[in-house]
Write a protein that holds these residues in place. Sequence first.
Motif, PDB file in Angstrom:
ATOM      1  N   TYR B 109       7.046  -5.155   2.492  1.00 50.59           N
ATOM      2  CA  TYR B 109       5.906  -4.747   3.326  1.00 50.59           C
ATOM      3  C   TYR B 109       6.269  -4.827   4.814  1.00 50.59           C
ATOM      4  O   TYR B 109       5.884  -3.968   5.599  1.00 50.59           O
ATOM      5  CB  TYR B 109       4.698  -5.637   3.041  1.00 50.59           C
ATOM      6  CG  TYR B 109       4.138  -5.462   1.652  1.00 50.59           C
ATOM      7  CD1 TYR B 109       3.617  -4.236   1.235  1.00 50.59           C
ATOM      8  CD2 TYR B 109       4.119  -6.517   0.748  1.00 50.59           C
ATOM      9  CE1 TYR B 109       3.098  -4.071  -0.041  1.00 50.59           C
ATOM     10  CE2 TYR B 109       3.599  -6.357  -0.529  1.00 50.59           C
ATOM     11  CZ  TYR B 109       3.091  -5.140  -0.915  1.00 50.59           C
ATOM     12  OH  TYR B 109       2.575  -4.979  -2.177  1.00 50.59           O
ATOM     13  N   ARG B 113       6.187  -1.953   7.579  1.00 45.95           N
ATOM     14  CA  ARG B 113       5.442  -2.153   8.834  1.00 45.95           C
ATOM     15  C   ARG B 113       6.368  -1.918  10.034  1.00 45.95           C
ATOM     16  O   ARG B 113       6.014  -1.229  10.983  1.00 45.95           O
ATOM     17  CB  ARG B 113       4.903  -3.574   8.914  1.00 45.95           C
ATOM     18  CG  ARG B 113       3.709  -3.838   8.042  1.00 45.95           C
ATOM     19  CD  ARG B 113       3.121  -5.217   8.391  1.00 45.95           C
ATOM     20  NE  ARG B 113       2.148  -5.626   7.414  1.00 45.95           N
ATOM     21  CZ  ARG B 113       2.360  -6.568   6.475  1.00 45.95           C
ATOM     22  NH1 ARG B 113       3.505  -7.194   6.394  1.00 45.95           N
ATOM     23  NH2 ARG B 113       1.416  -6.877   5.624  1.00 45.95           N
ATOM     24  N   TYR B 127       2.116   4.307   4.618  1.00 37.96           N
ATOM     25  CA  TYR B 127       1.071   3.781   3.729  1.00 37.96           C
ATOM     26  C   TYR B 127       1.235   4.285   2.300  1.00 37.96           C
ATOM     27  O   TYR B 127       0.835   3.607   1.354  1.00 37.96           O
ATOM     28  CB  TYR B 127      -0.316   4.063   4.312  1.00 37.96           C
ATOM     29  CG  TYR B 127      -0.601   3.071   5.415  1.00 37.96           C
ATOM     30  CD1 TYR B 127      -0.908   1.748   5.118  1.00 37.96           C
ATOM     31  CD2 TYR B 127      -0.471   3.425   6.751  1.00 37.96           C
ATOM     32  CE1 TYR B 127      -1.100   0.811   6.115  1.00 37.96           C
ATOM     33  CE2 TYR B 127      -0.667   2.496   7.763  1.00 37.96           C
ATOM     34  CZ  TYR B 127      -0.980   1.186   7.431  1.00 37.96           C
ATOM     35  OH  TYR B 127      -1.147   0.255   8.413  1.00 37.96           O
ATOM     36  N   PHE B 130       3.530   1.748   0.954  1.00 37.95           N
ATOM     37  CA  PHE B 130       2.747   0.541   0.625  1.00 37.95           C
ATOM     38  C   PHE B 130       2.086   0.706  -0.747  1.00 37.95           C
ATOM     39  O   PHE B 130       2.207  -0.143  -1.624  1.00 37.95           O
ATOM     40  CB  PHE B 130       1.609   0.365   1.643  1.00 37.95           C
ATOM     41  CG  PHE B 130       1.942  -0.543   2.803  1.00 37.95           C
ATOM     42  CD1 PHE B 130       3.024  -1.376   2.786  1.00 37.95           C
ATOM     43  CD2 PHE B 130       1.123  -0.560   3.922  1.00 37.95           C
ATOM     44  CE1 PHE B 130       3.308  -2.207   3.852  1.00 37.95           C
ATOM     45  CE2 PHE B 130       1.398  -1.376   5.009  1.00 37.95           C
ATOM     46  CZ  PHE B 130       2.490  -2.207   4.975  1.00 37.95           C
ATOM     47  N   ALA B 131       1.384   1.831  -0.862  1.00 35.65           N
ATOM     48  CA  ALA B 131       0.631   2.078  -2.099  1.00 35.65           C
ATOM     49  C   ALA B 131       1.586   2.179  -3.289  1.00 35.65           C
ATOM     50  O   ALA B 131       1.295   1.668  -4.373  1.00 35.65           O
ATOM     51  CB  ALA B 131      -0.187   3.358  -1.955  1.00 35.65           C
ATOM     52  N   ASN B 134       2.702  -1.222  -4.289  1.00 36.30           N
ATOM     53  CA  ASN B 134       1.593  -1.900  -4.986  1.00 36.30           C
ATOM     54  C   ASN B 134       1.438  -1.411  -6.417  1.00 36.30           C
ATOM     55  O   ASN B 134       0.926  -2.125  -7.279  1.00 36.30           O
ATOM     56  CB  ASN B 134       0.262  -1.621  -4.269  1.00 36.30           C
ATOM     57  CG  ASN B 134       0.141  -2.413  -2.992  1.00 36.30           C
ATOM     58  OD1 ASN B 134       0.824  -3.402  -2.812  1.00 36.30           O
ATOM     59  ND2 ASN B 134      -0.735  -1.966  -2.097  1.00 36.30           N
ATOM     60  N   LEU B 138       1.264  -2.137 -11.726  1.00 38.77           N
ATOM     61  CA  LEU B 138       0.301  -1.384 -12.542  1.00 38.77           C
ATOM     62  C   LEU B 138       1.044  -0.476 -13.525  1.00 38.77           C
ATOM     63  O   LEU B 138       0.625  -0.297 -14.663  1.00 38.77           O
ATOM     64  CB  LEU B 138      -0.621  -0.530 -11.657  1.00 38.77           C
ATOM     65  CG  LEU B 138      -1.373  -1.251 -10.536  1.00 38.77           C
ATOM     66  CD1 LEU B 138      -2.252  -0.284  -9.765  1.00 38.77           C
ATOM     67  CD2 LEU B 138      -2.234  -2.370 -11.116  1.00 38.77           C
ATOM     68  N   ARG B 141       2.270  -2.538 -16.401  1.00 37.93           N
ATOM     69  CA  ARG B 141       1.167  -2.817 -17.333  1.00 37.93           C
ATOM     70  C   ARG B 141       0.869  -1.582 -18.187  1.00 37.93           C
ATOM     71  O   ARG B 141       0.677  -1.677 -19.398  1.00 37.93           O
ATOM     72  CB  ARG B 141      -0.074  -3.206 -16.506  1.00 37.93           C
ATOM     73  CG  ARG B 141      -1.297  -3.507 -17.324  1.00 37.93           C
ATOM     74  CD  ARG B 141      -2.544  -3.442 -16.460  1.00 37.93           C
ATOM     75  NE  ARG B 141      -2.775  -2.103 -15.952  1.00 37.93           N
ATOM     76  CZ  ARG B 141      -3.667  -1.797 -15.014  1.00 37.93           C
ATOM     77  NH1 ARG B 141      -4.398  -2.740 -14.483  1.00 37.93           N
ATOM     78  NH2 ARG B 141      -3.834  -0.560 -14.610  1.00 37.93           N
ATOM     79  N   ASP B 142       0.856  -0.401 -17.547  1.00 40.86           N
ATOM     80  CA  ASP B 142       0.526   0.821 -18.271  1.00 40.86           C
ATOM     81  C   ASP B 142       1.581   1.154 -19.319  1.00 40.86           C
ATOM     82  O   ASP B 142       1.241   1.609 -20.421  1.00 40.86           O
ATOM     83  CB  ASP B 142       0.362   1.990 -17.292  1.00 40.86           C
ATOM     84  CG  ASP B 142      -1.033   2.006 -16.680  1.00 40.86           C
ATOM     85  OD1 ASP B 142      -1.838   1.124 -17.042  1.00 40.86           O
ATOM     86  OD2 ASP B 142      -1.320   2.882 -15.850  1.00 40.86           O
ATOM     87  N   HIS B 178      -3.566   8.570 -10.055  1.00 41.60           N
ATOM     88  CA  HIS B 178      -3.722   7.386  -9.214  1.00 41.60           C
ATOM     89  C   HIS B 178      -3.389   7.741  -7.758  1.00 41.60           C
ATOM     90  O   HIS B 178      -4.100   7.354  -6.827  1.00 41.60           O
ATOM     91  CB  HIS B 178      -2.796   6.279  -9.734  1.00 41.60           C
ATOM     92  CG  HIS B 178      -2.947   4.958  -9.062  1.00 41.60           C
ATOM     93  ND1 HIS B 178      -4.020   4.129  -9.283  1.00 41.60           N
ATOM     94  CD2 HIS B 178      -2.171   4.330  -8.143  1.00 41.60           C
ATOM     95  CE1 HIS B 178      -3.884   3.043  -8.544  1.00 41.60           C
ATOM     96  NE2 HIS B 178      -2.774   3.142  -7.838  1.00 41.60           N
ATOM     97  N   ARG B 181      -6.120   9.743  -6.042  1.00 48.38           N
ATOM     98  CA  ARG B 181      -7.262   8.885  -5.658  1.00 48.38           C
ATOM     99  C   ARG B 181      -6.935   8.059  -4.421  1.00 48.38           C
ATOM    100  O   ARG B 181      -7.769   7.901  -3.534  1.00 48.38           O
ATOM    101  CB  ARG B 181      -7.642   7.973  -6.825  1.00 48.38           C
ATOM    102  CG  ARG B 181      -8.317   8.716  -7.952  1.00 48.38           C
ATOM    103  CD  ARG B 181      -8.431   7.839  -9.177  1.00 48.38           C
ATOM    104  NE  ARG B 181      -9.121   8.518 -10.265  1.00 48.38           N
ATOM    105  CZ  ARG B 181      -9.067   8.130 -11.525  1.00 48.38           C
ATOM    106  NH1 ARG B 181      -8.368   7.078 -11.865  1.00 48.38           N
ATOM    107  NH2 ARG B 181      -9.711   8.782 -12.463  1.00 48.38           N
ATOM    108  N   LEU B 182      -5.712   7.532  -4.391  1.00 46.78           N
ATOM    109  CA  LEU B 182      -5.306   6.745  -3.221  1.00 46.78           C
ATOM    110  C   LEU B 182      -5.299   7.599  -1.962  1.00 46.78           C
ATOM    111  O   LEU B 182      -5.734   7.162  -0.898  1.00 46.78           O
ATOM    112  CB  LEU B 182      -3.906   6.174  -3.455  1.00 46.78           C
ATOM    113  CG  LEU B 182      -3.824   4.874  -4.229  1.00 46.78           C
ATOM    114  CD1 LEU B 182      -2.376   4.568  -4.581  1.00 46.78           C
ATOM    115  CD2 LEU B 182      -4.400   3.713  -3.438  1.00 46.78           C
ATOM    116  N   MET B 186      -7.368   6.996   1.489  1.00 46.73           N
ATOM    117  CA  MET B 186      -6.780   6.929   2.837  1.00 46.73           C
ATOM    118  C   MET B 186      -7.475   7.918   3.766  1.00 46.73           C
ATOM    119  O   MET B 186      -7.800   7.592   4.906  1.00 46.73           O
ATOM    120  CB  MET B 186      -5.284   7.269   2.771  1.00 46.73           C
ATOM    121  CG  MET B 186      -4.432   6.231   2.113  1.00 46.73           C
ATOM    122  SD  MET B 186      -2.693   6.678   2.294  1.00 46.73           S
ATOM    123  CE  MET B 186      -1.968   5.959   0.862  1.00 46.73           C
TER     124      MET B 186
END
Lengths: 469, 238
Positions: B109, B113, B127, B130-131, B134, B138, B141-142, B178, B181-182, B186
């Motif tokens: 991160y 930055r 960004y 970043f997303a 992140n 996920l 998990r998927d 996903h 949507r992100l 933004m």
Amino acid sequence: MTLLRLKDLSFRFRGTKKAILSNINLEVRSGDRILLYGDSGSGKSTLLGVMAALAPEYVGGELSGVRELFYTRMGVVLQNPEAQIITPTVEEEIAFPLENQGMDPDLIRRKVGFQLKNFQLEALKTRLPLSLSGGECQRISLASALVQEPEILFLDEPTSYLDEDRARQFFADLEKLPATTAVVLVEHRFELAAPFCTQWFRLVHGAVEVQATAPSPFLSGGPGFQNQVGGGFWGTTTPTAGAEEPILRVRGLSHRYPEGERAILDGVGFTLRRGEILAIQGSSGSGKTTLLKKLLGLLKSERDTIYIHGDDITLSKPQRYYRYMAYLSQNPEHLFVSDTVRGELESAGPEGLALARRFRLDHLLDRNPWKLSEGEKRRLSLCIALALDRDLILMDEPTYGLDQESRRELADLLLPLLEAQRALLIVSHDTPFLRTLPCRILRLTQGRLVDLPPPLEAPRRVDPVEARP
Amino acid sequence: MIPFVPNPLALLIAELSLMVPVLLAIDPYTPLVFFVMGLVNAVAVGKLRVIQFLKILVPLSTVSLSLFFMNLLFPAQGVNGLARGWAVFLRSFSLISLSTAYITMVSPYDVIRALMQNWRLPYRIGYALFAGWNTIPLIRRDIELIQKAQDIRSGGQKSKKIPLSRLPVTLLSGIILHGERLSLSMAARGLDRCKKRSFVVLVPWKRSDTVYDILIILTAALWWILLIHFHVFTFELG
């Protein structure tokens, strides 16, 4: 003060002939609290996007008519908590819109500090938002919207992914808004939204109908499944409870994560027989997912804790017990293996295509399953589960992302599964939905299963708090 | 005295300046010299977390070992396989160590930055990174859930009806959704409209970062010149 005005507004998405919104006339003024509701695909989210200047600006499409936006500051909270988090800390997430305005960092810190205090998130300031619960993420998104001191707030089904308690908390947070802030809300939890809103607009085939009264909550509304419970429902199925070995028997099931202070499952036990539905309810982090992972074999279980058809599955290979089981994940797409609905049903089993009519999928057979609506995808996954001809069906949050009508429809569609003497285990946070089903509801609390207490009261109104630092 | 915490980009420049001579050398000494320099730098300046460093380094080192045995067992005509293998091993091991040290010394991160704040990486890309970072847990998990859902659907059998390509297709479709949507989230918060944004978490480039980089580059250059001067350094690209 008028914040936005739509006159004879129509909207169509690129590549489609039919307008999703047609001849919309709407005005939003300061302090308005508007509930937009309607069937899946009626255009609620699109209308919200048009009002928030996101459509067609960022999603494409063609707008006709007049759209006058007078507001200068707006906030948006979307449906899925995970799909709104961008930054690595709670502080930055809340500060994000102010940083985009190029505001002085000291002033941003003061404003963010106020919101952290307002939402009791101070202790989480430096935490990674995605490591928090869905409810906390959604509160962060709301705080991020409010930090801009918006004149108007657009909320697109903000509680869809939240459990009962967190959804109530979300609406309690909304009550803290300044009286002048207008709110346009798309929400299917009428029992929570109705007391908060003062105007109710129903979208029907892309047109707005002004309603004189709030819509009925899920529990009392509609000619749905609930009405069949006392009549035909139990008459058509013959639960064989007590007559034979349970399909699923769980006893003394425990689990503790290495980093956890206490056991997330602490001696959990239940049985499930043919023609029965058992619902496991609980707030985020209560252990619902852990329980499901244990049943699916994603987490190791101790011997003598889980039995399917009398076999201890902790001693069996997955191939042995998967043939008795169907699993519908939160995301119905996880189950799809083919490029057409026909392919999905044919590969599920010999009865697949025959079941299509019953699940109103017969006109969609040549469509790509990925391109169906959320409600249609859910119908297809249920149809697959039935065609697979498995005794035990595990459903993980089956109402995630579904609107009111689709939830009613889902409740109706469980009927054929029970008629076919399947046993259903539903893990869900959606108490109003579960209460419409003829099932036993158990709540996971502090690692233990307890019978669900009677319905909770409607959210209490709290005094508005001035939301300016 | 405030301890010196280098900007992640200053650290990157320092690491790269140590890696360049190694990349161009085929003798066994140059990699060793710069490996030691990198390690000293990592421990003294980067506050290297040794356990985490070793956890990544040890499995990656198998690549270096493979290269060693490949050169030892199948040497090119007229080449001493052992010497060549040893040199190749040291070169790849040093490069892997230096890059692993960098990964463990900085937060991803902070790198993003710093790229936005110091090197004018477009905010939209920053960004999105970043997303994306992140999203990794996920995705993990998927993958688990998709595999399980499809295993159960096939009754635990490796069915021919479920092609192997299905998992990536299902996963990719979810990721695209996903991402859309992100992107909307933004845009709704004004990222697309901003020309000059401010930051509450700053990763400034300080004068000490410039001094630090100059010192590292000069030291690396000095050692490189010495190695060339004493005919220790043997050039070979790649």
